[in-house]
Design an enzyme around this catalytic site. Structure first.
Site, PDB file in Angstrom:
ATOM      1  N   ARG A  46      17.244   4.107  27.191  1.00 52.52           N
ATOM      2  CA  ARG A  46      17.845   3.091  28.071  1.00 52.52           C
ATOM      3  C   ARG A  46      18.933   2.345  27.306  1.00 52.52           C
ATOM      4  NH1 ARG A  46      15.494  -1.607  28.350  1.00 52.52           N
ATOM      5  NH2 ARG A  46      13.402  -0.829  28.725  1.00 52.52           N
ATOM      6  N   TYR A  98      36.093  -0.787  48.988  1.00 55.34           N
ATOM      7  CA  TYR A  98      35.005   0.141  49.263  1.00 55.34           C
ATOM      8  C   TYR A  98      33.884  -0.595  50.024  1.00 55.34           C
ATOM      9  CZ  TYR A  98      31.155   3.332  48.342  1.00 55.34           C
ATOM     10  OH  TYR A  98      30.083   4.175  48.487  1.00 55.34           O
ATOM     11  N   ASP A 170      38.811  -1.514  40.180  1.00 56.87           N
ATOM     12  CA  ASP A 170      38.065  -0.313  40.559  1.00 56.87           C
ATOM     13  C   ASP A 170      39.078   0.835  40.573  1.00 56.87           C
ATOM     14  OD1 ASP A 170      36.778   1.779  41.845  1.00 56.87           O
ATOM     15  OD2 ASP A 170      35.665   0.465  43.202  1.00 56.87           O
ATOM     16  N   LYS A 195      33.083  10.515  41.856  1.00 60.73           N
ATOM     17  CA  LYS A 195      34.275  10.997  42.533  1.00 60.73           C
ATOM     18  C   LYS A 195      35.100  11.880  41.587  1.00 60.73           C
ATOM     19  CE  LYS A 195      32.457   8.300  45.599  1.00 60.73           C
ATOM     20  NZ  LYS A 195      32.828   6.906  45.758  1.00 60.73           N
TER      21      LYS A 195
HETATM   22  C1  LIG Z   1      32.100   5.656  45.859  1.00 58.48           C
HETATM   23  C2  LIG Z   1      32.761   4.424  45.421  1.00 58.48           C
HETATM   24  C3  LIG Z   1      32.043   3.370  44.836  1.00 58.48           C
HETATM   25  C4  LIG Z   1      30.531   3.412  44.685  1.00 58.48           C
HETATM   26  O1  LIG Z   1      30.118   4.392  43.803  1.00 58.48           O
HETATM   27  P1  LIG Z   1      28.710   5.196  43.918  1.00 58.48           P
HETATM   28  O2  LIG Z   1      28.797   6.161  42.795  1.00 58.48           O
HETATM   29  O3  LIG Z   1      28.659   5.829  45.264  1.00 58.48           O
HETATM   30  O4  LIG Z   1      27.616   4.181  43.735  1.00 58.48           O
HETATM   31  C5  LIG Z   1      32.752   2.261  44.420  1.00 58.48           C
HETATM   32  N1  LIG Z   1      34.086   2.170  44.573  1.00 58.48           N
HETATM   33  C6  LIG Z   1      34.813   3.142  45.153  1.00 58.48           C
HETATM   34  C7  LIG Z   1      36.285   2.977  45.303  1.00 58.48           C
HETATM   35  C8  LIG Z   1      34.178   4.298  45.592  1.00 58.48           C
HETATM   36  O5  LIG Z   1      34.899   5.262  46.186  1.00 58.48           O
END
Ligand SMILES: *Cc1c(COP(=O)(O)O)cnc(C)c1O
Length: 379
Positions: A46, A98, A170, A195
């Protein structure tokens, strides 16, 4: 080294124990102490794990930060960042972010006394007017989701620095290949590695990249204290994905550009959102700030959404983005269903908005698929 070389080599050394070229998956919860009070650098997974460490070092290098941290999901990474703040703190956030981030802020963090103001971060005066004595952070998504609005990072960071506010970007949509927010002074970068960084739609993961020793120490403390870390196997898959990030991003963009241009000419399409289009209001800033425009294209259709979606064969009807497979989704009922209807409307997420994650298939096949969908969509 150049980015393409870094993607393959940054943070990666042959395994010190065996010389293995590919990073081994250290699938272990615990590490045996060499002697009382003496470890080989790891004690419990962890806190830290050798596979995760390689990914974290690679991410730090690719984003140009001082340290990277790998989380079990993008949302785990975001939740951890929000714990840098305390009850009573106020956050200014972009408005078309998001959907899951919006839900974390409004439905969860507010329960712990945090306050949020959502606004379009393209207007300096509006940001300045929203700053209160308890404001601590500005949360930026550029390009934003799902409307691909572009924020001027330099401008937002300048306002933030004048008021001593932390900035978080982000960077999921661009990946560090197309945008490196730290070069513009952003304090923290967050990713859903689910992603583009992983790129194959086969894991859920997140990351935070820090810029100072203090922030790195705090994030590591929270990651360990809250247990939001990524598993060794998922880290290994992201490491594998990152090796091909530059070639994938180039192809995503090439396909997305062709599709945006195709849609822009189609009579059943009212409006196309892609920062690479000259007509996009953020095109100039995007061109200056980014190395490429990414693989997500959104558009408003002026015929029936359901019959269009049902006609598609290559584009799978699914949430998420950034994988080899092309995906199509309907923000109003899918990714942004957690946003109240009036908020959705006010930021422009109308019921006829469609978002494409353009994959790596042959673009002629993709356009043919969309063409059949549009041709057969009920008026
Ligand atoms: C998918 C996404 C998230 C969240 O991520 P997860 O891996 O699904 O928890 C946050 N910000 C953006 C821009 C995203 O496309």
């Amino acid at each position: 080294m150049k980015f393409d070389t870094e993607s393959i080599h940054a943070g990666r050394e042959p395994d010190p124990a065996t010389g293995a070229l590919a990073t081994p998956i250290y699938q272990t919860s615990t590490f045996v102490f060499e002697d009382v009070g003496k470890t080989k650098g790891y004690d419990y997974s962890r806190t830290s794990n050798p596979t995760r460490k390689v990914l974290e070092d690679a991410l730090a290098r690719l984003e140009g930060g001082n340290r990277g941290f790998a989380f079990s999901s993008g949302m785990a990474a975001e939740t951890t960042i929000m714990h840098l703040l305390k009850a009573g703190d106020h956050v200014i956030s972009g408005d078309d972010i998001y959907g899951g981030t919006y839900r974390l802020f409004t439905n969860i963090m507010t329960k712990f006394g945090q306050e949020f103001t959502f606004l379009r971060l393209s207007d300096r005066e509006r940001i300045e007017n929203a700053i209160k004595p308890n404001t601590r952070m500005i949360w930026i998504e550029t390009p934003s989701n799902p409307l691909l609005n572009i924020m001027d990072l330099e401008m937002v960071v300048e306002v933030a620095k004048e008021h001593d506010l932390l900035t978080v970007a982000d960077n999921t949509f661009s990946s560090p290949y197309f945008l490196r927010p730290i070069e513009y002074g952003v304090d923290l970068v967050v990713h859903s590695t689910t992603k583009y960084l992983n790129g194959h739609c086969d894991i859920i993961g997140g990351a935070v990249i820090t810029t100072t020793d203090d922030l790195a120490e705090e994030i590591q403390f929270l990651l360990n204290g809250m247990g939001t870390c990524a598993s060794p196997f998922d880290c290994w898959l992201v490491l594998r994905g990152i090796k091909t990030l530059p070639v994938r991003m180039e192809r995503h963009e090439k396909n997305a550009t062709a599709i945006a241009e195709y849609l822009n000419e189609h009579p059943k399409v009212d409006e196309v959102f892609y920062p690479g289009l000259l007509s996009h209001p953020g095109h100039g800033i995007a061109k200056r700030q980014m190395r490429g425009f990414g693989g997500v294209v959104s558009f408003r259709i002026n015929s029936d959404v359901t019959s269009f979606l049902r006609e598609l064969e290559i584009f799978s009807l699914a949430e998420s983005l950034g994988g080899a497979d092309s995906l199509v989704e309907h923000p109003a009922t899918m990714s942004h269903a957690s946003m109240p209807e009036d908020v959705r409307r006010s930021v422009g997420i109308t019921d006829n908005l469609i978002r494409l994650s353009v994959g790596l298939e042959d673009v002629d096949d993709l356009i043919e698929d969309l063409d059949r969908g549009l041709r057969n969509a009920n008026v």
